[in-house]
Design a protein around this motif. Sequence first.
Motif, PDB file in Angstrom:
ATOM      1  N   LEU A  74       0.879  -1.127  -0.153  1.00 27.57           N
ATOM      2  CA  LEU A  74       0.068  -0.040   0.005  1.00 27.57           C
ATOM      3  C   LEU A  74       0.927   1.226   0.014  1.00 27.57           C
ATOM      4  N   GLY A  75       1.945   1.065   0.839  1.00 25.93           N
ATOM      5  CA  GLY A  75       2.927   2.360   0.739  1.00 25.93           C
ATOM      6  C   GLY A  75       3.408   2.438  -0.785  1.00 25.93           C
ATOM      7  N   ALA A  76       3.786   1.642  -1.598  1.00 29.78           N
ATOM      8  CA  ALA A  76       4.169   1.607  -2.950  1.00 29.78           C
ATOM      9  C   ALA A  76       3.103   2.022  -3.713  1.00 29.78           C
ATOM     10  N   LEU A  77       1.981   1.691  -3.578  1.00 30.27           N
ATOM     11  CA  LEU A  77       0.910   2.067  -4.387  1.00 30.27           C
ATOM     12  C   LEU A  77       0.702   3.640  -3.971  1.00 30.27           C
ATOM     13  N   GLY A  78       0.725   4.343  -2.934  1.00 24.77           N
ATOM     14  CA  GLY A  78       0.856   5.507  -2.402  1.00 24.77           C
ATOM     15  C   GLY A  78       1.957   6.440  -3.564  1.00 24.77           C
ATOM     16  N   GLN A  79       3.121   5.751  -3.391  1.00 21.76           N
ATOM     17  CA  GLN A  79       4.260   6.286  -4.196  1.00 21.76           C
ATOM     18  C   GLN A  79       3.880   6.489  -5.639  1.00 21.76           C
ATOM     19  N   ILE A  80       3.190   5.308  -6.129  1.00 24.19           N
ATOM     20  CA  ILE A  80       2.774   5.452  -7.716  1.00 24.19           C
ATOM     21  C   ILE A  80       1.827   6.501  -7.907  1.00 24.19           C
ATOM     22  N   LEU A  81       0.738   6.760  -7.039  1.00 18.77           N
ATOM     23  CA  LEU A  81      -0.265   7.871  -7.151  1.00 18.77           C
ATOM     24  C   LEU A  81       0.441   9.303  -6.882  1.00 18.77           C
ATOM     25  N   GLU A  82       1.573   9.402  -6.184  1.00 16.30           N
ATOM     26  CA  GLU A  82       2.269  10.579  -6.178  1.00 16.30           C
ATOM     27  C   GLU A  82       2.911  10.960  -7.315  1.00 16.30           C
ATOM     28  N   LEU A  83       3.464   9.961  -8.043  1.00 14.03           N
ATOM     29  CA  LEU A  83       4.159  10.077  -9.425  1.00 14.03           C
ATOM     30  C   LEU A  83       3.079  10.389 -10.357  1.00 14.03           C
ATOM     31  N   TRP A  84       1.838   9.656 -10.359  1.00 11.70           N
ATOM     32  CA  TRP A  84       0.786   9.975 -11.163  1.00 11.70           C
ATOM     33  C   TRP A  84       0.341  11.398 -11.051  1.00 11.70           C
ATOM     34  N   LEU A  85       0.099  12.096  -9.871  1.00 11.54           N
ATOM     35  CA  LEU A  85      -0.364  13.645  -9.933  1.00 11.54           C
ATOM     36  C   LEU A  85       0.467  14.422 -10.946  1.00 11.54           C
ATOM     37  N   LEU A  86       1.972  14.105 -11.023  1.00 13.31           N
ATOM     38  CA  LEU A  86       2.710  14.845 -11.843  1.00 13.31           C
ATOM     39  C   LEU A  86       3.237  14.421 -13.394  1.00 13.31           C
ATOM     40  N   ARG A  87       2.854  13.057 -13.543  1.00 14.79           N
ATOM     41  CA  ARG A  87       3.314  12.509 -14.775  1.00 14.79           C
ATOM     42  C   ARG A  87       1.899  11.874 -15.493  1.00 14.79           C
ATOM     43  N   ASP A  88       2.106  11.649 -16.607  1.00 20.95           N
ATOM     44  CA  ASP A  88       1.065  11.150 -17.703  1.00 20.95           C
ATOM     45  C   ASP A  88       0.968   9.456 -17.493  1.00 20.95           C
ATOM     46  N   ILE A  89       0.415   9.207 -16.340  1.00 21.61           N
ATOM     47  CA  ILE A  89       0.478   7.906 -16.090  1.00 21.61           C
ATOM     48  C   ILE A  89      -1.085   7.654 -15.952  1.00 21.61           C
ATOM     49  N   ARG A  90      -1.715   6.650 -16.736  1.00 20.68           N
ATOM     50  CA  ARG A  90      -2.940   6.293 -17.067  1.00 20.68           C
ATOM     51  C   ARG A  90      -3.676   4.930 -16.408  1.00 20.68           C
ATOM     52  N   PHE A  91      -4.165   4.974 -15.527  1.00 20.30           N
ATOM     53  CA  PHE A  91      -4.949   3.669 -14.752  1.00 20.30           C
ATOM     54  C   PHE A  91      -5.955   3.241 -15.708  1.00 20.30           C
ATOM     55  N   ILE A  92      -5.887   2.186 -16.012  1.00 16.28           N
ATOM     56  CA  ILE A  92      -6.830   1.676 -16.969  1.00 16.28           C
ATOM     57  C   ILE A  92      -7.743   0.533 -16.233  1.00 16.28           C
ATOM     58  N   VAL A  93      -9.273   0.547 -16.437  1.00 21.42           N
ATOM     59  CA  VAL A  93     -10.095  -0.422 -16.029  1.00 21.42           C
ATOM     60  C   VAL A  93     -10.468  -1.396 -17.217  1.00 21.42           C
ATOM     61  N   VAL A  94      -9.625  -2.301 -17.582  1.00 21.29           N
ATOM     62  CA  VAL A  94      -9.999  -3.238 -18.687  1.00 21.29           C
ATOM     63  C   VAL A  94     -11.247  -3.650 -18.358  1.00 21.29           C
ATOM     64  N   PRO A  95     -12.113  -4.094 -19.384  1.00 22.56           N
ATOM     65  CA  PRO A  95     -13.488  -4.634 -19.451  1.00 22.56           C
ATOM     66  C   PRO A  95     -13.714  -5.660 -18.429  1.00 22.56           C
ATOM     67  N   ARG A  96     -12.865  -6.792 -18.595  1.00 18.97           N
ATOM     68  CA  ARG A  96     -13.157  -7.896 -17.831  1.00 18.97           C
ATOM     69  C   ARG A  96     -13.037  -7.839 -16.249  1.00 18.97           C
ATOM     70  N   THR A  97     -12.372  -6.598 -15.785  1.00 14.02           N
ATOM     71  CA  THR A  97     -12.258  -6.127 -14.417  1.00 14.02           C
ATOM     72  C   THR A  97     -13.706  -6.011 -13.686  1.00 14.02           C
ATOM     73  N   ARG A  98     -14.471  -5.555 -14.287  1.00 16.51           N
ATOM     74  CA  ARG A  98     -15.783  -5.278 -14.081  1.00 16.51           C
ATOM     75  C   ARG A  98     -16.629  -6.639 -13.830  1.00 16.51           C
ATOM     76  N   LEU A  99     -16.073  -7.808 -14.204  1.00 16.38           N
ATOM     77  CA  LEU A  99     -16.720  -8.982 -13.868  1.00 16.38           C
ATOM     78  C   LEU A  99     -15.756 -10.075 -13.092  1.00 16.38           C
ATOM     79  N   ASP A 100     -15.074  -9.175 -12.484  1.00 13.64           N
ATOM     80  CA  ASP A 100     -13.935 -10.162 -11.631  1.00 13.64           C
ATOM     81  C   ASP A 100     -14.297 -10.333 -10.404  1.00 13.64           C
ATOM     82  N   TYR A 101     -15.097 -11.138 -10.030  1.00 14.24           N
ATOM     83  CA  TYR A 101     -15.531 -11.734  -8.509  1.00 14.24           C
ATOM     84  C   TYR A 101     -15.992 -13.040  -8.372  1.00 14.24           C
ATOM     85  N   ARG A 102     -15.378 -13.476  -7.498  1.00 15.78           N
ATOM     86  CA  ARG A 102     -15.571 -15.031  -7.181  1.00 15.78           C
ATOM     87  C   ARG A 102     -16.877 -15.776  -6.653  1.00 15.78           C
TER      88      ARG A 102
END
Length: 246
Positions: A74-102
């Motif tokens: 989670l700490g590393a995820l926070g660092q990625i988010l901090e970089l996202w604030l400054l740079r063109d990093i695009r978080f993508i929700v691919v179609p199958r993620t919407r159906l990913d549940y057990r």
Amino acid sequence: MDLMSNPLRAAGDGGLGFCYGSDPDLFRGCGALEDGPLLIALDSNIIFDLEDHGAAILDGEEIIGVDAKLQAQLGALGQILELWLLRDIRFIVVPRTRLDYRKEPSVERVASRERTFRRIEAAVTFQADDWGDEHRRFLGERPATAAVEEAIARVSILDGLMLRSAWDAGVDVFLTRDDTVLAAVADSPPSFPLVLDPAGLMGHLSSMGSNAFDLGTVEHAGCRWAVGVPFGDSGKWVPLFEALSV
């Protein structure tokens, strides 16, 4: 789908992107393009982390009730988010993620997840500047090589569908905390999205430089970023902050 015309990589208001030659092993979905955003497909477990701990992750706070391993991720995820604030990093929700549940989720849970998905996607709209054309992001399929098919076959059916969706979307990275998936595709072919957990991705990014404003940029002919540092539309912050419950 032609990687050269991938709508997810469209030049928009994303801000300072990356020179793909700075780390060819990371920018796996760029095709012959030389500059642009970093595309990261999010596994459902990462989206759950953002839902459950978003504000604390972004603030760098210790999260109570999780073990040390998860705390580090989670700490590393926070660092990625901090970089996202400054740079063109695009978080993508691919179609199958919407159906990913057990198991079948409640109606309320489905509605909550859909709101989160839409907020993440809204941030990409600011970055790709594809207002009204968001439906075009996932229209194509990519022919899969035998090596790609073999990599997908190593994981469960549900995980395989999500990895195929990431492959078709032409992303660079599939971000997950699923140890089974991470182990199964650790040696995936070079054209396949790099499957990493947040700590692994942050390690990759850190190895490219310590300055957030020039990390992943290199001098080359025709470089998009050679004439100055573009600032992205800060409107991308609002929907993702809402997803993080900030």
